[in-house]
Structures are given as C-alpha cells and as structure tokens.
Design a protein around this motif. Structure first.
Motif, PDB file in Angstrom:
ATOM      1  N   MET A   1       4.999 -10.369 -10.496  1.00  0.00           N
ATOM      2  CA  MET A   1       4.988  -9.286  -9.422  1.00  0.00           C
ATOM      3  C   MET A   1       4.388  -9.930  -8.182  1.00  0.00           C
ATOM      4  N   ASN A   2       4.903  -9.648  -7.225  1.00  0.00           N
ATOM      5  CA  ASN A   2       4.572  -9.827  -5.826  1.00  0.00           C
ATOM      6  C   ASN A   2       3.324  -8.719  -5.373  1.00  0.00           C
ATOM      7  N   PRO A   3       1.963  -9.365  -5.209  1.00  0.00           N
ATOM      8  CA  PRO A   3       0.889  -8.516  -5.091  1.00  0.00           C
ATOM      9  C   PRO A   3       1.131  -7.670  -3.728  1.00  0.00           C
ATOM     10  N   LEU A   4       1.860  -8.443  -2.634  1.00  0.00           N
ATOM     11  CA  LEU A   4       2.067  -7.878  -1.420  1.00  0.00           C
ATOM     12  C   LEU A   4       2.823  -6.529  -1.401  1.00  0.00           C
ATOM     13  N   LYS A   5       3.690  -6.234  -2.391  1.00  0.00           N
ATOM     14  CA  LYS A   5       4.271  -4.994  -2.540  1.00  0.00           C
ATOM     15  C   LYS A   5       3.460  -3.897  -2.821  1.00  0.00           C
ATOM     16  N   LEU A   6       2.128  -4.345  -3.297  1.00  0.00           N
ATOM     17  CA  LEU A   6       1.090  -3.253  -3.524  1.00  0.00           C
ATOM     18  C   LEU A   6       0.323  -2.843  -2.649  1.00  0.00           C
ATOM     19  N   LEU A   7       0.500  -3.418  -1.333  1.00  0.00           N
ATOM     20  CA  LEU A   7      -0.213  -3.080  -0.350  1.00  0.00           C
ATOM     21  C   LEU A   7       0.634  -2.036   0.403  1.00  0.00           C
ATOM     22  N   GLU A   8      -0.632  -1.061   1.126  1.00  0.00           N
ATOM     23  CA  GLU A   8      -0.050   0.072   1.907  1.00  0.00           C
ATOM     24  C   GLU A   8       0.468  -0.528   3.045  1.00  0.00           C
ATOM     25  N   PRO A   9       1.166   0.185   3.892  1.00  0.00           N
ATOM     26  CA  PRO A   9       1.764  -0.472   5.454  1.00  0.00           C
ATOM     27  C   PRO A   9       0.694  -0.920   6.117  1.00  0.00           C
ATOM     28  N   ASP A  10      -0.449  -0.028   6.334  1.00  0.00           N
ATOM     29  CA  ASP A  10      -1.370  -0.523   7.369  1.00  0.00           C
ATOM     30  C   ASP A  10      -2.084  -1.818   6.658  1.00  0.00           C
ATOM     31  N   GLU A  11      -2.370  -1.883   5.494  1.00  0.00           N
ATOM     32  CA  GLU A  11      -2.990  -3.218   4.733  1.00  0.00           C
ATOM     33  C   GLU A  11      -1.893  -4.210   5.050  1.00  0.00           C
ATOM     34  N   TYR A  17      -1.580  -9.923  10.163  1.00  0.00           N
ATOM     35  CA  TYR A  17      -2.436 -10.273  11.272  1.00  0.00           C
ATOM     36  C   TYR A  17      -3.290 -11.623  11.103  1.00  0.00           C
ATOM     37  N   LEU A  18      -3.967 -11.606   9.955  1.00  0.00           N
ATOM     38  CA  LEU A  18      -4.791 -12.285   9.042  1.00  0.00           C
ATOM     39  C   LEU A  18      -3.775 -13.612   9.015  1.00  0.00           C
ATOM     40  N   GLN A  19      -2.790 -13.679   8.454  1.00  0.00           N
ATOM     41  CA  GLN A  19      -2.148 -14.687   8.119  1.00  0.00           C
ATOM     42  C   GLN A  19      -1.730 -15.482   9.510  1.00  0.00           C
ATOM     43  N   GLU A  20      -1.449 -14.737  10.430  1.00  0.00           N
ATOM     44  CA  GLU A  20      -1.139 -15.211  12.006  1.00  0.00           C
ATOM     45  C   GLU A  20      -2.263 -16.189  12.236  1.00  0.00           C
ATOM     46  N   ILE A  21      -3.428 -15.160  12.330  1.00  0.00           N
ATOM     47  CA  ILE A  21      -4.916 -16.011  12.882  1.00  0.00           C
ATOM     48  C   ILE A  21      -5.172 -17.375  11.818  1.00  0.00           C
ATOM     49  N   LEU A  44      -5.605 -12.108   0.451  1.00  0.00           N
ATOM     50  CA  LEU A  44      -6.035 -11.054   0.132  1.00  0.00           C
ATOM     51  C   LEU A  44      -7.470 -11.016  -0.063  1.00  0.00           C
ATOM     52  N   ASN A  45      -8.191 -12.083  -0.519  1.00  0.00           N
ATOM     53  CA  ASN A  45      -9.599 -12.040  -0.429  1.00  0.00           C
ATOM     54  C   ASN A  45      -9.913 -11.932   0.967  1.00  0.00           C
ATOM     55  N   LEU A  46      -9.459 -12.519   2.105  1.00  0.00           N
ATOM     56  CA  LEU A  46      -9.850 -12.414   3.208  1.00  0.00           C
ATOM     57  C   LEU A  46      -9.789 -10.828   3.792  1.00  0.00           C
ATOM     58  N   LEU A  47      -8.747 -10.291   3.462  1.00  0.00           N
ATOM     59  CA  LEU A  47      -8.181  -8.919   3.759  1.00  0.00           C
ATOM     60  C   LEU A  47      -9.334  -8.084   3.175  1.00  0.00           C
ATOM     61  N   ALA A  48      -9.888  -8.312   2.279  1.00  0.00           N
ATOM     62  CA  ALA A  48     -11.055  -7.382   1.789  1.00  0.00           C
ATOM     63  C   ALA A  48     -12.363  -7.885   2.596  1.00  0.00           C
ATOM     64  N   ALA A  49     -12.941  -9.138   2.969  1.00  0.00           N
ATOM     65  CA  ALA A  49     -13.580  -9.692   3.638  1.00  0.00           C
ATOM     66  C   ALA A  49     -13.738  -9.048   5.007  1.00  0.00           C
TER      67      ALA A  49
END
Length: 88
Positions: A1-11, A17-21, A44-49
């Motif tokens: 399962m792709n964990p990115l599919k579980l993200l809400e649109p704003d997440e 944005y994080l990926q780009e930076i 995903l860890n950085l997203l939380a941080a």
C-alpha cells in the motif's frame, strides 16, 4: 500500500513542498534515501517534524515565503544530523 494515498490533500501539498526543498538543498542525501528505498518514509517523518512550521506560517498561502523555506531547510538539516548520530 502506498502511504501517500493516505495523506489528506493539504498534507500532500506539504509533502510535495518538502520533497522539493529536500531534493534542491540536500541532493546527495535525497538520492541516497531514494536508492535505499526510504525516501517516502523519511519525508513522512519530516512532514511530522515540520507540521508546526507549516501551521505557524499558514501554508500554502506562505509557499513563496523565504522565511518558511529557511525554517524548513533548518529543520531538515537538524533531522539529518540526528539521523547521522543514529547510524544512517
């Protein structure tokens, strides 16, 4: 399962944005994480941080803010420093 599919649109917008930076500012580490298969997990860890920064700056309205970019870059650097100390 792709964990990115579980993200809400704003997440997902924040994730992208994080990926780009991360790719722009930490190119070698980004590539190493990609090759080793842990890039999504680490982002995903950085997203939380970085959640508090996104909230504080009012992302996505602040997407073009240099201060937000600097703050995110600093948080990524601190995170990676912690990873080095734990053996990556």
């Amino acid at each position: 399962m792709n964990p990115l599919k579980l993200l809400e649109p704003d997440e997902r917008e924040r994730y992208d944005y994080l990926q780009e930076i991360f790719e722009d500012e930490f190119e070698q580490t980004h590539l190493a994480f990609h090759i080793s298969g842990i890039l999504v997990y680490e982002l995903l860890n950085l997203l939380a941080a970085c959640k508090f920064l996104f909230d504080e700056f009012g992302f996505p309205e602040s997407e073009d803010s240099r201060l937000l970019r600097y703050a995110i870059t600093g948080t990524i650097a601190e995170y990676l420093e912690g990873e080095e100390n734990h053996g990556f």
